[in-house]
Design an enzyme around this catalytic site. Structure first.
Site, mmCIF file in Angstrom:
data_model
loop_
_atom_site.group_PDB
_atom_site.id
_atom_site.type_symbol
_atom_site.label_atom_id
_atom_site.label_comp_id
_atom_site.label_asym_id
_atom_site.label_seq_id
_atom_site.Cartn_x
_atom_site.Cartn_y
_atom_site.Cartn_z
ATOM 1 N N VAL A 122 1.128 -3.710 3.845
ATOM 2 C CA VAL A 122 1.044 -4.986 4.578
ATOM 3 C C VAL A 122 2.286 -5.864 4.406
ATOM 4 O O VAL A 122 2.391 -6.906 5.045
ATOM 5 C CB VAL A 122 -0.209 -5.828 4.211
ATOM 6 N N LYS A 137 0.347 3.438 -2.918
ATOM 7 C CA LYS A 137 -0.814 4.331 -3.066
ATOM 8 C C LYS A 137 -0.429 5.811 -3.024
ATOM 9 O O LYS A 137 -1.161 6.648 -3.539
ATOM 10 C CB LYS A 137 -1.854 4.014 -1.978
ATOM 11 N N SER A 148 0.796 -1.235 0.000
ATOM 12 C CA SER A 148 0.000 0.000 0.000
ATOM 13 C C SER A 148 0.825 1.279 0.000
ATOM 14 O O SER A 148 0.265 2.362 -0.171
ATOM 15 C CB SER A 148 -0.952 0.025 1.193
ATOM 16 N N TYR A 201 -3.794 -2.589 -10.173
ATOM 17 C CA TYR A 201 -3.657 -2.406 -8.716
ATOM 18 C C TYR A 201 -2.786 -3.514 -8.089
ATOM 19 O O TYR A 201 -1.875 -3.225 -7.309
ATOM 20 C CB TYR A 201 -5.059 -2.378 -8.078
ATOM 21 N N TYR A 204 -4.325 3.548 8.225
ATOM 22 C CA TYR A 204 -5.686 3.011 8.395
ATOM 23 C C TYR A 204 -6.241 3.401 9.757
ATOM 24 O O TYR A 204 -6.055 4.532 10.196
ATOM 25 C CB TYR A 204 -5.694 1.483 8.188
HETATM 26 N N1 GLU Z 1 -2.148 -5.394 -1.883
HETATM 27 C C1 GLU Z 1 -2.708 -5.224 -0.578
HETATM 28 C C2 GLU Z 1 -4.207 -5.360 -0.622
HETATM 29 O O1 GLU Z 1 -4.811 -4.792 -1.469
HETATM 30 C C3 GLU Z 1 -2.321 -3.901 -0.015
HETATM 31 C C4 GLU Z 1 -2.880 -3.645 1.368
HETATM 32 C C5 GLU Z 1 -1.909 -2.909 2.267
HETATM 33 O O2 GLU Z 1 -0.706 -2.907 2.028
HETATM 34 O O3 GLU Z 1 -2.379 -2.343 3.236
HETATM 35 O O4 GLU Z 1 -4.811 -6.023 0.157
#
Ligand code: GLU
Length: 304
Positions: free
Chosen positions: A258, A64, A61, A188, A240
């Site tokens: 993650v 992003k 993430s 994505y 988050y």
């Molecule tokens: N590729 C992961 C997902 O979409 C990224 C989530 C993350 O890193 O928080 O679940």
């Protein structure tokens, strides 16, 4: 500063509690939770690093922030008609709020919001071109052509990403999707599988620390205002439903993934990448957060 980085790694190695590696993407479950790395890139371009700082991990993430910068460059403030800028207070992959809020994700960093961001980039390209655009953006930011996408991790998430698939179809049901759901999901999953070391990630994140430029006196990649605004979303939404706790403990804008990667920015001072794969209950790197807390306290770099 070399000492602060080395001490941070030494202390991290002593910690018994490592958190749990993400297992919902099977390829991530294979990573050793003992790993810990840190890299700090300063305004003059120098990078100080310690521990497993040259080892590659997917950034998940953290990607992003790069896609948000690209999407804002492409569609500008129109992006905010499709996604909000408020903390979510719920899990990164939650679907609950989407129904209450008519298919407008809370922010660009929860998965639903990031899917909308990627979808907006894709509107100008074929999926392969969009991915090439994201990859070349990150390579240019880091000034490193060796940065690549980990195909095994992308494939692993493509096979198991049912939750993201559900989110994407749900967004499409509200008309908040412009492209074929599978195309956006494909881009994505691959952007999340961008593979970088802490050194590479700290270099790629410089533009957010230095008002949109990759260092003092360098040309701007994004405007100063845009860089500040992305950093504002990082501090309010970058971890988050653990974003408040992170701001309280660490005190700088940051985005986690993650895989256990975190990119943190200290405005006008440094960009920092840490990696340790074990996660806390909110899906953020347990040891990575502790490393940042320690190094930023030691260097007195909190923005507060
Ligand atoms: N590729 C992961 C997902 O979409 C990224 C989530 C993350 O890193 O928080 O679940």
């Amino acid at each position: 500063m070399e000492l602060a980085a080395a001490r941070t790694i030494e202390r991290a190695a002593e910690l018994q509690e490592r958190g749990n590696v993400a297992s919902y993407i099977p390829e991530l479950a294979k990573v050793d939770p003992q790993k810990a790395g840190i890299a700090i890139t300063l305004a003059n371009g120098a990078t100080i690093s310690a521990g497993d700082c040259d080892e590659q991990s997917t950034i998940q993430s953290v990607s992003k922030v790069f896609t948000l910068a690209l999407a804002l460059g492409t569609v500008g403030d129109r992006l905010w008609n499709r996604v909000g800028r408020e903390p979510s207070g719920s899990a990164f992959d939650s679907i609950l709020q989407l129904e209450h809020e008519n298919g407008i994700p809370r922010n660009p960093f929860v998965n639903a919001g990031a899917l909308v961001v990627t979808d907006s980039i894709l509107s100008n390209y074929q999926p392969k071109e969009a991915l090439a655009e994201i990859l070349s953006f990150v390579r240019a930011l880091a000034d490193d052509e060796t940065i690549h996408i980990d195909k095994a991790v992308a494939q692993s998430e493509t096979e198991t990403g049912h939750r993201n698939r559900a989110l994407a179809h749900y967004l499409a049901s509200y008309g908040n999707f412009n492209n074929q759901v599978d195309h956006t999901l494909g881009v994505y999953f691959h952007q999340c599988a961008l593979s970088m070391s802490c050194v590479q990630l700290s270099r790629a994140g410089r533009f957010l620390a230095f008002g949109g430029a990759i260092g003092a006196g360098e040309a701007r990649i994004v405007s100063h205002r845009r860089a500040k605004r992305i950093a504002a979303i990082m501090i309010t939404c970058g971890h988050y439903d653990g974003s408040g706790d992170f701001a309280y403990r660490v005190g700088v804008p940051a985005k986690s993934g993650v895989s256990g990667m975190i990119l943190a920015v200290v405005p006008n001072v440094a960009s920092i990448a840490v990696w340790s794969p074990g996660l806390n209950k909110n899906g953020n790197s347990l040891i990575g957060t502790q490393m940042l807390e320690q190094v930023i306290r030691e260097l007195d770099w909190s923005i507060f």
